[in-house]
Design a protein around this motif. Structure first.
Motif, PDB file in Angstrom:
ATOM      1  N   SER A  21      63.055  26.707 -16.954  1.00 55.56           N
ATOM      2  CA  SER A  21      61.934  26.188 -17.711  1.00 55.56           C
ATOM      3  C   SER A  21      60.935  25.457 -16.804  1.00 55.56           C
ATOM      4  O   SER A  21      61.320  24.528 -16.080  1.00 55.56           O
ATOM      5  N   ILE A  22      59.691  25.867 -16.884  1.00 54.52           N
ATOM      6  CA  ILE A  22      58.640  25.170 -16.147  1.00 54.52           C
ATOM      7  C   ILE A  22      58.515  23.738 -16.665  1.00 54.52           C
ATOM      8  O   ILE A  22      58.337  22.797 -15.888  1.00 54.52           O
ATOM      9  N   ASP A  23      58.641  23.543 -17.982  1.00 56.04           N
ATOM     10  CA  ASP A  23      58.569  22.195 -18.552  1.00 56.04           C
ATOM     11  C   ASP A  23      59.649  21.296 -17.967  1.00 56.04           C
ATOM     12  O   ASP A  23      59.392  20.139 -17.628  1.00 56.04           O
ATOM     13  N   GLU A  24      60.873  21.807 -17.837  1.00 50.89           N
ATOM     14  CA  GLU A  24      61.960  21.006 -17.262  1.00 50.89           C
ATOM     15  C   GLU A  24      61.695  20.691 -15.802  1.00 50.89           C
ATOM     16  O   GLU A  24      61.916  19.557 -15.352  1.00 50.89           O
ATOM     17  N   LEU A  25      61.231  21.682 -15.048  1.00 54.89           N
ATOM     18  CA  LEU A  25      60.934  21.426 -13.633  1.00 54.89           C
ATOM     19  C   LEU A  25      59.854  20.359 -13.482  1.00 54.89           C
ATOM     20  O   LEU A  25      59.934  19.512 -12.599  1.00 54.89           O
ATOM     21  N   GLU A  26      58.849  20.388 -14.359  1.00 51.74           N
ATOM     22  CA  GLU A  26      57.758  19.414 -14.267  1.00 51.74           C
ATOM     23  C   GLU A  26      58.190  17.999 -14.636  1.00 51.74           C
ATOM     24  O   GLU A  26      57.546  17.038 -14.218  1.00 51.74           O
ATOM     25  N   THR A  27      59.268  17.865 -15.401  1.00 54.25           N
ATOM     26  CA  THR A  27      59.695  16.519 -15.808  1.00 54.25           C
ATOM     27  C   THR A  27      60.759  15.917 -14.888  1.00 54.25           C
ATOM     28  O   THR A  27      61.078  14.742 -15.042  1.00 54.25           O
ATOM     29  N   LEU A  28      61.285  16.696 -13.951  1.00 54.39           N
ATOM     30  CA  LEU A  28      62.308  16.161 -13.042  1.00 54.39           C
ATOM     31  C   LEU A  28      61.716  15.067 -12.160  1.00 54.39           C
ATOM     32  O   LEU A  28      60.660  15.240 -11.550  1.00 54.39           O
ATOM     33  N   LYS A  29      62.394  13.942 -12.108  1.00 52.70           N
ATOM     34  CA  LYS A  29      61.980  12.825 -11.259  1.00 52.70           C
ATOM     35  C   LYS A  29      62.941  12.751 -10.078  1.00 52.70           C
ATOM     36  O   LYS A  29      64.141  12.611 -10.241  1.00 52.70           O
ATOM     37  N   LEU A  30      62.395  12.846  -8.892  1.00 54.76           N
ATOM     38  CA  LEU A  30      63.177  12.867  -7.669  1.00 54.76           C
ATOM     39  C   LEU A  30      63.032  11.547  -6.924  1.00 54.76           C
ATOM     40  O   LEU A  30      62.163  10.739  -7.255  1.00 54.76           O
ATOM     41  N   PRO A  31      63.855  11.315  -5.906  1.00 55.40           N
ATOM     42  CA  PRO A  31      63.722  10.085  -5.118  1.00 55.40           C
ATOM     43  C   PRO A  31      62.321   9.928  -4.530  1.00 55.40           C
ATOM     44  O   PRO A  31      61.616  10.912  -4.294  1.00 55.40           O
ATOM     45  N   PHE A  32      61.941   8.689  -4.310  1.00 56.19           N
ATOM     46  CA  PHE A  32      60.670   8.322  -3.687  1.00 56.19           C
ATOM     47  C   PHE A  32      59.455   8.743  -4.514  1.00 56.19           C
ATOM     48  O   PHE A  32      58.361   8.910  -3.978  1.00 56.19           O
ATOM     49  N   GLY A  33      59.648   8.957  -5.815  1.00 58.40           N
ATOM     50  CA  GLY A  33      58.555   9.335  -6.693  1.00 58.40           C
ATOM     51  C   GLY A  33      58.111  10.787  -6.559  1.00 58.40           C
ATOM     52  O   GLY A  33      57.074  11.160  -7.080  1.00 58.40           O
ATOM     53  N   LEU A  34      58.897  11.583  -5.867  1.00 54.36           N
ATOM     54  CA  LEU A  34      58.549  12.993  -5.684  1.00 54.36           C
ATOM     55  C   LEU A  34      58.875  13.807  -6.928  1.00 54.36           C
ATOM     56  O   LEU A  34      59.637  13.376  -7.787  1.00 54.36           O
ATOM     57  N   THR A  35      58.300  15.000  -7.010  1.00 53.40           N
ATOM     58  CA  THR A  35      58.551  15.923  -8.109  1.00 53.40           C
ATOM     59  C   THR A  35      58.760  17.326  -7.527  1.00 53.40           C
ATOM     60  O   THR A  35      58.485  17.566  -6.351  1.00 53.40           O
ATOM     61  N   ILE A  36      59.215  18.248  -8.359  1.00 53.54           N
ATOM     62  CA  ILE A  36      59.322  19.643  -7.944  1.00 53.54           C
ATOM     63  C   ILE A  36      57.917  20.134  -7.611  1.00 53.54           C
ATOM     64  O   ILE A  36      56.951  19.799  -8.294  1.00 53.54           O
TER      65      ILE A  36
END
Length: 98
Positions: free
Chosen positions: A67-82
């Motif tokens: 899901s593109i929606d799920e990828l866009e909502t993932l929060k990664l370390p240091f404020g990064l995103t997919i």
């Protein structure tokens, strides 16, 4: 980052379903900038915002939907995103590892 652009939507529509294709064309690449996960998209459904493609870096590599929606909502370390690989050029699956 906006993962699905209008240009990509048009390109996915042009290519259509690749379900019968033995060596599908990979149209877009999304990746985790601080991890090994990579999503290679071969198809996209604009109504559901679901892609089909090849996913690597999650224990084992496999074909499936994401899901593109799920990828866009993932929060990664240091404020990064997919992220979407802005420099990715379309490639056939069999040529991916060359």
């Amino acid at each position: 980052m906006k993962l699905m652009t209008e240009t990509l939507k048009v390109r996915f529509a042009e290519i259509g379903s690749q379900g019968e294709e033995e060596n599908p064309l990979i149209i877009a690449r999304f990746f985790n900038p601080c991890g090994p996960q990579t999503w290679y998209a071969t198809e996209y459904d604009p109504e559901t915002r679901i892609c089909f493609g090849y996913v690597t870096g999650m224990g084992f590599d496999e074909w499936g939907s994401f899901s593109i929606d799920e990828l866009e909502t993932l929060k990664l370390p240091f404020g990064l995103t997919i992220e979407r690989d802005c420099y990715f050029e379309e490639i056939r699956f069999n040529d991916l590892n060359e």
